[in-house]
Design a protein around this motif. Structure first.
Motif, PDB file in Angstrom:
ATOM      1  N   MET A   1      32.763 -59.073  75.431  1.00 56.70           N
ATOM      2  CA  MET A   1      33.013 -58.164  76.678  1.00 56.70           C
ATOM      3  C   MET A   1      34.568 -58.367  77.290  1.00 56.70           C
ATOM      4  SD  MET A   1      31.943 -56.249  79.150  1.00 56.70           S
ATOM      5  CE  MET A   1      30.316 -56.337  79.262  1.00 56.70           C
ATOM      6  N   ILE A   2      35.207 -57.283  77.544  1.00 55.80           N
ATOM      7  CA  ILE A   2      36.550 -57.319  78.126  1.00 55.80           C
ATOM      8  C   ILE A   2      36.512 -56.957  79.548  1.00 55.80           C
ATOM      9  CG2 ILE A   2      38.742 -56.085  77.712  1.00 55.80           C
ATOM     10  CD1 ILE A   2      38.217 -57.431  75.203  1.00 55.80           C
ATOM     11  N   ASP A   3      37.291 -57.746  80.290  1.00 59.85           N
ATOM     12  CA  ASP A   3      37.459 -57.214  81.603  1.00 59.85           C
ATOM     13  C   ASP A   3      38.817 -56.616  81.599  1.00 59.85           C
ATOM     14  OD1 ASP A   3      35.332 -58.390  82.734  1.00 59.85           O
ATOM     15  OD2 ASP A   3      35.994 -60.351  83.487  1.00 59.85           O
ATOM     16  N   ALA A   4      38.823 -55.383  82.187  1.00 58.62           N
ATOM     17  CA  ALA A   4      40.001 -54.234  82.183  1.00 58.62           C
ATOM     18  C   ALA A   4      40.660 -54.395  83.632  1.00 58.62           C
ATOM     19  CB  ALA A   4      39.698 -53.117  81.653  1.00 58.62           C
ATOM     20  N   TYR A   5      41.677 -54.890  84.003  1.00 55.04           N
ATOM     21  CA  TYR A   5      42.191 -54.883  85.190  1.00 55.04           C
ATOM     22  C   TYR A   5      42.898 -53.679  85.373  1.00 55.04           C
ATOM     23  CZ  TYR A   5      40.423 -59.417  85.867  1.00 55.04           C
ATOM     24  OH  TYR A   5      39.865 -60.618  86.289  1.00 55.04           O
ATOM     25  N   TYR A   6      42.686 -52.557  85.932  1.00 56.88           N
ATOM     26  CA  TYR A   6      42.633 -51.163  85.982  1.00 56.88           C
ATOM     27  C   TYR A   6      42.990 -50.354  87.033  1.00 56.88           C
ATOM     28  CZ  TYR A   6      41.392 -46.261  84.154  1.00 56.88           C
ATOM     29  OH  TYR A   6      41.581 -45.021  84.125  1.00 56.88           O
ATOM     30  N   TRP A   7      43.846 -49.359  87.034  1.00 59.54           N
ATOM     31  CA  TRP A   7      44.063 -48.362  87.954  1.00 59.54           C
ATOM     32  C   TRP A   7      44.329 -47.165  87.089  1.00 59.54           C
ATOM     33  CZ3 TRP A   7      41.633 -48.561  92.346  1.00 59.54           C
ATOM     34  CH2 TRP A   7      42.068 -47.624  93.525  1.00 59.54           C
ATOM     35  N   VAL A  31      42.330 -52.415  90.334  1.00 60.50           N
ATOM     36  CA  VAL A  31      43.480 -53.270  90.744  1.00 60.50           C
ATOM     37  C   VAL A  31      44.176 -51.746  91.796  1.00 60.50           C
ATOM     38  CG1 VAL A  31      45.906 -54.481  90.350  1.00 60.50           C
ATOM     39  CG2 VAL A  31      43.716 -54.695  89.173  1.00 60.50           C
ATOM     40  N   ASN A  32      43.884 -51.827  93.008  1.00 59.06           N
ATOM     41  CA  ASN A  32      44.303 -50.884  93.732  1.00 59.06           C
ATOM     42  C   ASN A  32      46.051 -50.987  94.007  1.00 59.06           C
ATOM     43  OD1 ASN A  32      45.229 -48.816  95.683  1.00 59.06           O
ATOM     44  ND2 ASN A  32      43.064 -48.671  96.402  1.00 59.06           N
ATOM     45  N   GLY A  36      48.691 -52.875  96.864  1.00 54.80           N
ATOM     46  CA  GLY A  36      49.265 -53.996  96.455  1.00 54.80           C
ATOM     47  C   GLY A  36      48.491 -55.062  95.933  1.00 54.80           C
ATOM     48  N   GLU A  37      47.429 -54.667  95.319  1.00 56.82           N
ATOM     49  CA  GLU A  37      46.472 -55.661  94.940  1.00 56.82           C
ATOM     50  C   GLU A  37      47.106 -56.324  93.593  1.00 56.82           C
ATOM     51  OE1 GLU A  37      42.266 -53.927  96.460  1.00 56.82           O
ATOM     52  OE2 GLU A  37      42.724 -53.891  94.558  1.00 56.82           O
ATOM     53  N   ILE A  46      46.778 -63.408  85.546  1.00 58.84           N
ATOM     54  CA  ILE A  46      46.639 -62.775  84.383  1.00 58.84           C
ATOM     55  C   ILE A  46      47.849 -62.012  84.044  1.00 58.84           C
ATOM     56  CG2 ILE A  46      44.994 -60.788  83.435  1.00 58.84           C
ATOM     57  CD1 ILE A  46      43.151 -61.951  85.706  1.00 58.84           C
ATOM     58  N   SER A  47      48.471 -61.500  84.672  1.00 59.82           N
ATOM     59  CA  SER A  47      49.481 -60.465  84.696  1.00 59.82           C
ATOM     60  C   SER A  47      50.843 -60.888  85.354  1.00 59.82           C
ATOM     61  CB  SER A  47      49.282 -59.103  84.984  1.00 59.82           C
ATOM     62  OG  SER A  47      50.276 -58.184  84.739  1.00 59.82           O
ATOM     63  N   PRO A  48      51.784 -61.976  85.044  1.00 59.68           N
ATOM     64  CA  PRO A  48      52.954 -62.334  85.779  1.00 59.68           C
ATOM     65  C   PRO A  48      53.964 -61.384  85.856  1.00 59.68           C
ATOM     66  CG  PRO A  48      52.479 -63.638  83.543  1.00 59.68           C
ATOM     67  CD  PRO A  48      51.676 -62.544  83.564  1.00 59.68           C
ATOM     68  N   ASN A  49      53.781 -60.202  85.454  1.00 57.24           N
ATOM     69  CA  ASN A  49      54.960 -59.098  85.625  1.00 57.24           C
ATOM     70  C   ASN A  49      54.403 -58.405  86.757  1.00 57.24           C
ATOM     71  OD1 ASN A  49      57.323 -57.896  85.155  1.00 57.24           O
ATOM     72  ND2 ASN A  49      56.342 -56.131  83.913  1.00 57.24           N
ATOM     73  N   ASN A  50      53.138 -58.756  87.641  1.00 52.85           N
ATOM     74  CA  ASN A  50      52.402 -57.990  88.799  1.00 52.85           C
ATOM     75  C   ASN A  50      52.391 -56.621  88.465  1.00 52.85           C
ATOM     76  OD1 ASN A  50      55.406 -58.742  89.903  1.00 52.85           O
ATOM     77  ND2 ASN A  50      54.703 -56.728  90.557  1.00 52.85           N
ATOM     78  N   ARG A  51      52.108 -56.174  87.242  1.00 50.06           N
ATOM     79  CA  ARG A  51      51.892 -54.980  86.857  1.00 50.06           C
ATOM     80  C   ARG A  51      50.432 -54.632  86.296  1.00 50.06           C
ATOM     81  NH1 ARG A  51      55.693 -54.110  89.362  1.00 50.06           N
ATOM     82  NH2 ARG A  51      57.617 -52.926  89.339  1.00 50.06           N
ATOM     83  N   MET A  52      49.739 -53.493  86.721  1.00 52.98           N
ATOM     84  CA  MET A  52      48.637 -53.134  86.088  1.00 52.98           C
ATOM     85  C   MET A  52      48.946 -52.216  84.794  1.00 52.98           C
ATOM     86  SD  MET A  52      46.416 -50.272  85.817  1.00 52.98           S
ATOM     87  CE  MET A  52      47.876 -49.192  86.467  1.00 52.98           C
ATOM     88  N   PRO A  53      48.088 -52.340  83.564  1.00 53.51           N
ATOM     89  CA  PRO A  53      46.871 -53.021  83.428  1.00 53.51           C
ATOM     90  C   PRO A  53      46.944 -54.391  82.793  1.00 53.51           C
ATOM     91  CG  PRO A  53      47.130 -51.450  81.548  1.00 53.51           C
ATOM     92  CD  PRO A  53      48.189 -51.348  82.541  1.00 53.51           C
ATOM     93  N   ALA A  54      45.975 -54.994  82.779  1.00 55.98           N
ATOM     94  CA  ALA A  54      45.713 -56.432  82.054  1.00 55.98           C
ATOM     95  C   ALA A  54      44.261 -56.283  81.578  1.00 55.98           C
ATOM     96  CB  ALA A  54      46.292 -57.419  83.007  1.00 55.98           C
ATOM     97  N   ILE A  55      44.187 -57.256  80.583  1.00 58.57           N
ATOM     98  CA  ILE A  55      42.699 -57.607  80.152  1.00 58.57           C
ATOM     99  C   ILE A  55      42.420 -58.860  80.283  1.00 58.57           C
ATOM    100  CG2 ILE A  55      42.427 -55.332  78.813  1.00 58.57           C
ATOM    101  CD1 ILE A  55      42.801 -56.978  76.286  1.00 58.57           C
TER     102      ILE A  55
END
Length: 232
Positions: A1-7, A31-32, A36-37, A46-55
């Motif tokens: 399973m992949i968790d996709a942090y997404y918008w 990730v709205n 600012g989420e 998970i994403s040190p660059n504070n950019r979406m997406p990440a998995i």
């Protein structure tokens, strides 16, 4: 399973399309970015660059602890290697696909993003910036149009390079680009639209809404560059 942090944005669509095309089980974690989420501590881990997406891959190939991956190019390569799909194994084919993936990461995406920002979202119109980025976007469209001459896909076969570029080309109307000037892109773009998995990936998160371009001051702050204090 992949968790996709997404918008649902062009960068988000790259990953949802890849997940659908590769037949992977995944769970969407919204990730709205307008709220600012992407700056929350849990996401920055998970994403040190504070950019979406990440998995987060909860079932990595080595059987160890979950693996998190940020940056869309890195995510696409990771998923392709995990599944053995859409990235050639031979050295020449692999190199070519990665070349065009990096072309999208370093050129097409950022330049379209800047073009859209100064054309539609900047609080004041800056003619120099608008001309600078619109000219560069058209140059990049020329590059892709030449590449697709006599080709069904960007490389020999459908690949993560196509998955990376298509979600940005889909913004052409909003960017006020006449796709009729680029017949090879038009043919490629229309052809990929018929892929069921790509269409499913593009529809992921539709219930979250689509960008309207009407930003509140809070949204504008959250969607423009800002530093994250060390003690946050």
């Amino acid at each position: 399973m992949i968790d996709a942090y997404y918008w649902p944005t062009p960068n988000g669509w790259k990953i949802s399309i890849a997940l659908e095309e590769m037949g992977l089980d995944y769970n969407v974690v919204p990730v709205n970015i307008g709220k600012g989420e992407q700056f929350e501590k849990s996401f920055l881990a998970i994403s040190p660059n504070n950019r979406m997406p990440a998995i987060v891959d909860l079932d990595p190939a080595d059987g160890g602890e979950p693996i998190s991956v940020f940056e869309t190019g890195a995510i696409l390569i990771y998923l392709a290697e995990k599944t053995g799909k859409f990235l050639p194994s031979d050295v020449r084919g692999r190199s070519e696909v990665i070349e065009w993936l990096m072309w999208q990461m370093g050129g097409l995406g950022p330049m379209l993003g800047q073009n859209g920002h100064f054309k539609f979202y900047a609080p004041e119109r800056i003619p120099y910036a608008m001309e600078r980025y619109s000219t560069e976007v058209l140059r990049l469209f020329d590059v892709l149009n030449r590449r697709l001459e006599g080709r069904e896909f960007i490389c020999d076969q459908y690949s993560i390079a196509d998955m990376a570029c298509w979600p940005w080309i889909i913004t052409y109307k909003r960017q006020e680009i006449d796709l009729g000037e680029f017949p090879n892109i038009r043919r490629w773009y229309d052809g990929l639209k018929e892929r069921p998995a790509l269409r499913r990936g593009y529809m992921v998160g539709r219930e979250f809404g689509k960008p309207t371009g009407n930003w509140s001051e809070e949204t504008r702050k959250n969607l423009t560059a800002q530093r994250v204090p060390e003690n946050d």
